[in-house]
Design an enzyme around this catalytic site. Sequence first.
Site, PDB file in Angstrom:
ATOM      1  N   LYS A 173       0.808  -1.216   0.000  1.00  0.00           N
ATOM      2  CA  LYS A 173       0.000   0.000   0.000  1.00  0.00           C
ATOM      3  C   LYS A 173       0.848   1.276   0.000  1.00  0.00           C
ATOM      4  O   LYS A 173       0.386   2.330  -0.460  1.00  0.00           O
ATOM      5  CB  LYS A 173      -0.931   0.010   1.199  1.00  0.00           C
ATOM      6  N   ASN A 196      -4.169  -1.383   6.319  1.00  0.00           N
ATOM      7  CA  ASN A 196      -2.921  -1.180   5.594  1.00  0.00           C
ATOM      8  C   ASN A 196      -2.923   0.069   4.717  1.00  0.00           C
ATOM      9  O   ASN A 196      -1.920   0.787   4.641  1.00  0.00           O
ATOM     10  CB  ASN A 196      -2.595  -2.413   4.740  1.00  0.00           C
ATOM     11  N   GLY A 243      -9.313  -3.688  -5.360  1.00  0.00           N
ATOM     12  CA  GLY A 243      -8.888  -3.918  -6.725  1.00  0.00           C
ATOM     13  C   GLY A 243      -7.768  -3.034  -7.219  1.00  0.00           C
ATOM     14  O   GLY A 243      -7.313  -3.193  -8.359  1.00  0.00           O
ATOM     15  N   GLY A 244      -7.280  -2.100  -6.394  1.00  0.00           N
ATOM     16  CA  GLY A 244      -6.225  -1.201  -6.846  1.00  0.00           C
ATOM     17  C   GLY A 244      -4.933  -1.914  -7.201  1.00  0.00           C
ATOM     18  O   GLY A 244      -4.291  -1.592  -8.214  1.00  0.00           O
ATOM     19  N   GLU A 261      -9.112 -13.953  -4.152  1.00  0.00           N
ATOM     20  CA  GLU A 261      -9.787 -13.432  -2.964  1.00  0.00           C
ATOM     21  C   GLU A 261     -10.407 -14.581  -2.173  1.00  0.00           C
ATOM     22  O   GLU A 261     -10.581 -15.692  -2.702  1.00  0.00           O
ATOM     23  CB  GLU A 261     -10.844 -12.401  -3.338  1.00  0.00           C
ATOM     24  N   ALA A 267     -15.513 -13.675   0.646  1.00  0.00           N
ATOM     25  CA  ALA A 267     -15.594 -12.271   0.230  1.00  0.00           C
ATOM     26  C   ALA A 267     -15.383 -12.204  -1.280  1.00  0.00           C
ATOM     27  O   ALA A 267     -14.558 -11.442  -1.781  1.00  0.00           O
ATOM     28  CB  ALA A 267     -14.557 -11.430   0.968  1.00  0.00           C
ATOM     29  N   ASP A 294     -16.824 -11.025  -3.951  1.00  0.00           N
ATOM     30  CA  ASP A 294     -17.555 -10.076  -4.799  1.00  0.00           C
ATOM     31  C   ASP A 294     -16.841  -9.805  -6.119  1.00  0.00           C
ATOM     32  O   ASP A 294     -17.473  -9.640  -7.164  1.00  0.00           O
ATOM     33  CB  ASP A 294     -17.767  -8.754  -4.055  1.00  0.00           C
ATOM     34  N   SER A 336       1.109  -9.676  -0.300  1.00  0.00           N
ATOM     35  CA  SER A 336       0.749  -8.261  -0.263  1.00  0.00           C
ATOM     36  C   SER A 336       1.019  -7.586   1.072  1.00  0.00           C
ATOM     37  O   SER A 336       1.145  -6.360   1.129  1.00  0.00           O
ATOM     38  CB  SER A 336      -0.722  -8.083  -0.640  1.00  0.00           C
ATOM     39  N   ASN A 339       1.457  -7.590   8.015  1.00  0.00           N
ATOM     40  CA  ASN A 339       0.998  -7.009   9.281  1.00  0.00           C
ATOM     41  C   ASN A 339       0.013  -7.974   9.927  1.00  0.00           C
ATOM     42  O   ASN A 339      -1.199  -7.853   9.778  1.00  0.00           O
ATOM     43  CB  ASN A 339       0.348  -5.647   9.026  1.00  0.00           C
TER      44      ASN A 339
END
Length: 310
Positions: free
Chosen positions: A47, A70, A168-169, A191, A195, A197, A291, A294
């Site tokens: 991020k 994040n 989705g970024g 995903e 979740a 979607d 990704s 943490n």
Amino acid sequence: MTPPLVGAADIRAAAERIRPAVHRTPLLGGDGFWLKPEHRQRTGSFKARGAFNAVARLTADHVLAQSSGNHGRAVAYAAARHGLRATVVLPDTAPVLKVDAVHALGARVVVVPPALRESTTAELAARTGATVIGSADLDVIAGHGTVGAEIVADLPDVRTVLVPVCNGGLLAGVAAAVKAVSPATRVVGVEPALAGDAAESLRLGTLVRWPVEQTYRTIADGLRAPVLGEPAWRHIRVLVDDIVTVDEDSIVAAQEFLSARFGVLAEPSGAVATAAYLTGQSLGATVAVVSGGNVAATVPAGERVSVEHG
């Protein structure tokens, strides 16, 4: 008029812009499977790339973000680097580790129930005049695209890139970067099935929103967004080859695999791409994006009194 998609020139410009503030993470592995270890990135996740690129292009003095953790931490980091004020809206289910990390960067933290994140952010923006940094904004997508650009530079023969999906970024940015250089490389979003979607959206060809009561069932706290961001969706429907889902047991197994084989401590959200690889959802030489690292604490933010409640 529909805004253009992020292109290779945007991603190259983002790479130069963020160079002083992020790490260029090396690929780990071999024998057909590699990791892109963004858990080693500044703020503990990819991020930082998108947030820094977006904040660096602003003239505002106060930035605002809503996040599962994040993205908010990354915006707080970017704001601190630029001497700006930051406010971050977090759900009361956010891991304490992530809440405390946002606080430590000097940001104001507002904690609300998950279903109120978007409305609270909109109200704060209207009241304070702060500039909202969305996790799927175009400048954020361009910053995240540097992940994909680095992958194809380091492994030109990559056949499949597996990418976690929240708003989705990251998936949009990686797809834009990879397809610009290697159109034949498959870019696949991953995903949690709880979740899913984004997978449903791609299958139906239209943006689908899931209730937060559904998406918040997964242990992957960073992937609980109920819907893809619209700018990210415009990229995904054109550039992404597939979006697959993994179950909760596969996510845990992937965390264990990453620790045992690579010594990587990944949060559940960061392990989903590896889970897809382990369950046979890739072809040929594969890179899985880790990704974030943490790892969730056991006490949710809603049980703490050290944050401001919305």
